[in-house]
Design a protein around this motif. Structure first.
Motif, PDB file in Angstrom:
ATOM      1  N   GLY A 122      76.093 129.269 152.563  1.00 19.50           N
ATOM      2  CA  GLY A 122      76.191 128.716 150.886  1.00 19.50           C
ATOM      3  C   GLY A 122      75.089 127.603 150.904  1.00 19.50           C
ATOM      4  N   ILE A 123      74.504 127.420 152.033  1.00 23.06           N
ATOM      5  CA  ILE A 123      73.573 126.095 152.445  1.00 23.06           C
ATOM      6  C   ILE A 123      72.939 126.468 152.204  1.00 23.06           C
ATOM      7  CG2 ILE A 123      73.052 124.636 153.937  1.00 23.06           C
ATOM      8  CD1 ILE A 123      76.366 123.740 152.814  1.00 23.06           C
ATOM      9  N   THR A 124      71.848 125.780 151.652  1.00 20.39           N
ATOM     10  CA  THR A 124      69.778 125.898 151.195  1.00 20.39           C
ATOM     11  C   THR A 124      69.549 124.871 151.582  1.00 20.39           C
ATOM     12  OG1 THR A 124      70.712 127.161 149.521  1.00 20.39           O
ATOM     13  CG2 THR A 124      67.969 126.624 150.203  1.00 20.39           C
ATOM     14  N   GLU A 125      68.766 125.006 152.966  1.00 25.39           N
ATOM     15  CA  GLU A 125      68.575 123.540 153.764  1.00 25.39           C
ATOM     16  C   GLU A 125      66.425 123.124 153.407  1.00 25.39           C
ATOM     17  OE1 GLU A 125      67.636 120.652 155.366  1.00 25.39           O
ATOM     18  OE2 GLU A 125      69.537 120.650 155.203  1.00 25.39           O
ATOM     19  N   PHE A 126      66.083 122.343 153.479  1.00 27.08           N
ATOM     20  CA  PHE A 126      64.704 122.309 153.459  1.00 27.08           C
ATOM     21  C   PHE A 126      63.229 123.560 153.620  1.00 27.08           C
ATOM     22  CE2 PHE A 126      60.168 120.862 154.975  1.00 27.08           C
ATOM     23  CZ  PHE A 126      60.416 120.422 153.669  1.00 27.08           C
ATOM     24  N   PHE A 127      63.512 124.328 154.549  1.00 30.15           N
ATOM     25  CA  PHE A 127      62.972 125.020 154.129  1.00 30.15           C
ATOM     26  C   PHE A 127      63.017 126.783 154.502  1.00 30.15           C
ATOM     27  CE2 PHE A 127      59.781 128.037 156.374  1.00 30.15           C
ATOM     28  CZ  PHE A 127      58.172 128.221 156.117  1.00 30.15           C
ATOM     29  N   SER A 128      62.699 127.872 153.530  1.00 27.47           N
ATOM     30  CA  SER A 128      63.237 128.663 153.785  1.00 27.47           C
ATOM     31  C   SER A 128      62.864 130.166 154.260  1.00 27.47           C
ATOM     32  CB  SER A 128      63.552 129.711 152.485  1.00 27.47           C
ATOM     33  OG  SER A 128      65.255 128.111 151.678  1.00 27.47           O
ATOM     34  N   PHE A 129      63.064 130.572 155.515  1.00 27.68           N
ATOM     35  CA  PHE A 129      62.370 131.526 156.130  1.00 27.68           C
ATOM     36  C   PHE A 129      62.189 132.839 156.079  1.00 27.68           C
ATOM     37  CE2 PHE A 129      65.524 129.906 159.148  1.00 27.68           C
ATOM     38  CZ  PHE A 129      65.707 131.165 159.916  1.00 27.68           C
ATOM     39  N   ALA A 130      63.146 133.484 155.521  1.00 29.48           N
ATOM     40  CA  ALA A 130      63.193 134.467 155.366  1.00 29.48           C
ATOM     41  C   ALA A 130      64.729 134.708 154.607  1.00 29.48           C
ATOM     42  CB  ALA A 130      64.312 135.123 156.687  1.00 29.48           C
ATOM     43  N   SER A 131      65.089 136.525 153.373  1.00 24.07           N
ATOM     44  CA  SER A 131      65.597 136.271 153.012  1.00 24.07           C
ATOM     45  C   SER A 131      66.832 137.344 153.435  1.00 24.07           C
ATOM     46  CB  SER A 131      64.717 137.265 151.614  1.00 24.07           C
ATOM     47  OG  SER A 131      64.996 138.712 152.446  1.00 24.07           O
ATOM     48  N   LEU A 132      68.032 137.246 152.602  1.00 25.48           N
ATOM     49  CA  LEU A 132      69.293 138.257 152.890  1.00 25.48           C
ATOM     50  C   LEU A 132      69.080 139.691 153.405  1.00 25.48           C
ATOM     51  CD1 LEU A 132      71.840 136.930 151.030  1.00 25.48           C
ATOM     52  CD2 LEU A 132      71.538 136.244 153.237  1.00 25.48           C
ATOM     53  N   ASN A 133      67.249 140.311 152.849  1.00 28.61           N
ATOM     54  CA  ASN A 133      67.109 141.456 153.121  1.00 28.61           C
ATOM     55  C   ASN A 133      67.132 142.109 154.420  1.00 28.61           C
ATOM     56  OD1 ASN A 133      66.574 143.915 152.307  1.00 28.61           O
ATOM     57  ND2 ASN A 133      64.486 143.816 151.618  1.00 28.61           N
ATOM     58  N   ASP A 134      66.503 140.267 155.215  1.00 26.62           N
ATOM     59  CA  ASP A 134      65.675 141.280 156.392  1.00 26.62           C
ATOM     60  C   ASP A 134      66.743 140.885 157.917  1.00 26.62           C
ATOM     61  OD1 ASP A 134      62.839 140.515 155.135  1.00 26.62           O
ATOM     62  OD2 ASP A 134      63.549 138.304 154.548  1.00 26.62           O
ATOM     63  N   VAL A 135      68.380 140.402 157.004  1.00 26.06           N
ATOM     64  CA  VAL A 135      69.741 140.791 158.348  1.00 26.06           C
ATOM     65  C   VAL A 135      69.666 141.741 158.190  1.00 26.06           C
ATOM     66  CG1 VAL A 135      71.081 139.209 158.821  1.00 26.06           C
ATOM     67  CG2 VAL A 135      69.167 138.327 157.976  1.00 26.06           C
ATOM     68  N   ASP A 136      70.007 142.307 159.862  1.00 30.81           N
ATOM     69  CA  ASP A 136      70.964 143.435 160.183  1.00 30.81           C
ATOM     70  C   ASP A 136      72.342 142.914 159.659  1.00 30.81           C
ATOM     71  OD1 ASP A 136      69.168 145.149 159.758  1.00 30.81           O
ATOM     72  OD2 ASP A 136      67.954 144.154 161.612  1.00 30.81           O
ATOM     73  N   ILE A 137      72.966 141.766 160.831  1.00 26.36           N
ATOM     74  CA  ILE A 137      74.465 141.517 161.071  1.00 26.36           C
ATOM     75  C   ILE A 137      74.513 139.753 160.907  1.00 26.36           C
ATOM     76  CG2 ILE A 137      76.001 141.198 162.881  1.00 26.36           C
ATOM     77  CD1 ILE A 137      74.748 143.723 164.189  1.00 26.36           C
ATOM     78  N   ILE A 138      75.431 139.662 160.262  1.00 26.33           N
ATOM     79  CA  ILE A 138      75.764 138.278 160.416  1.00 26.33           C
ATOM     80  C   ILE A 138      77.292 137.847 161.318  1.00 26.33           C
ATOM     81  CG2 ILE A 138      76.723 136.044 159.408  1.00 26.33           C
ATOM     82  CD1 ILE A 138      74.736 137.128 156.919  1.00 26.33           C
TER      83      ILE A 138
END
Length: 260
Positions: free
Chosen positions: A211-227
């Motif tokens: 739920g946190i958004t920091e200074f620099f966003s480098f990818a979207s959730l669409n780029d993720v397979d597993i958390i």
């Protein structure tokens, strides 16, 4: 209801829902739009909120990102659990990427001797794995970020483009519906390219990062397979993960299953 009671109610709502609209305030407290605006002005004067068009959000929490040495001293039990689970996903013959985060370091600490190839830009990860038999290490060369002990720059990114790996293990400072974020742009650029070279992207994030958004966003959730995380996130976040077909592994739930 007194104004102070409403202000407390607004802050509590924001903590649970991240944003509030004037219309929601009017319905919650049975007040006029003008009264709702005055309440928001009061909260803004106290620096408790950031006003937006039609409502408010909580101010971004800019917790200081500790230097790497200090962060190593505070690797929590939760991160160790996450690291252990991540290491269990690695199979003999895998070619993997490890980034510089301390949660990913917890994964490196749990890796057993096996025939795998590890690519990393972290001096610490390379040092840990140099003592593990049968692990081949490719250390990406570049500029040294002295405070956090990672290598970065165009040479790291160009070298990354030459590799194709089975899995990339990525740590974050924040993960939200806006995607994955980090405090340092140069670190984020390397992470982005690491993800692009992997068949499977596995993000390691304890519950404080959700739920946190920091200074620099480098990818979207669409780029993720597993958390992999330690506590089950709220329902809204789970729905976001389902939307993007992201598999969620919660170490607390797995530990509970062992006792049932």
């Amino acid at each position: 209801m007194y104004q102070e009671e409403r202000l407390i109610g607004v802050i509590q709502f924001l903590k649970e829902n991240r944003r509030i609209s004037i219309d929601q305030m009017c319905e919650m407290f049975n007040i006029s739009r003008d009264t709702a605006r005055r309440d928001l002005v009061k909260l803004e004067e106290r620096k408790a909120i950031v006003r937006t068009r039609g409502g408010a959000i909580l101010p971004t929490s800019h917790n200081a990102i500790k230097d790497y040495t200090n962060r190593l001293k505070t690797v929590s039990f939760e991160k160790q659990q996450i690291g252990s689970k991540a290491a269990s996903l690695i199979q003999t013959g895998d070619k993997i990427i490890l980034d510089t985060s301390t949660t990913v370091q917890a994964c490196a600490n749990r890796m057993r001797p096996m025939d795998i190839t590890v690519i990393t830009n972290s001096i610490h990860q390379a040092e840990i794995l140099s003592n593990v038999e049968d692990v081949s290490i490719q250390l990406l060369g570049g500029y040294l970020q002295k405070e956090h002990q990672f290598l970065y720059g165009s040479s790291v990114i160009e070298r990354l483009k030459s590799y194709h790996v089975d899995k990339a293990f990525i740590g974050v400072v924040g993960i939200s519906e806006q995607g994955l974020s980090i405090g340092h742009e140069e670190d984020g650029m390397v992470k982005r390219n690491m993800m692009q070279q992997a068949e499977q992207v596995i993000v390691l994030a304890d519950h404080t990062k959700l739920g946190i958004t920091e200074f620099f966003s480098f990818a979207s959730l669409n780029d993720v397979d597993i958390i992999i995380t330690d506590l089950l996130p709220n329902e809204d976040f789970q729905k976001q993960l389902e939307k993007f077909n992201v598999e969620l592994i919660v170490t607390e739930e797995e530990e509970s299953d062992l006792w049932t």
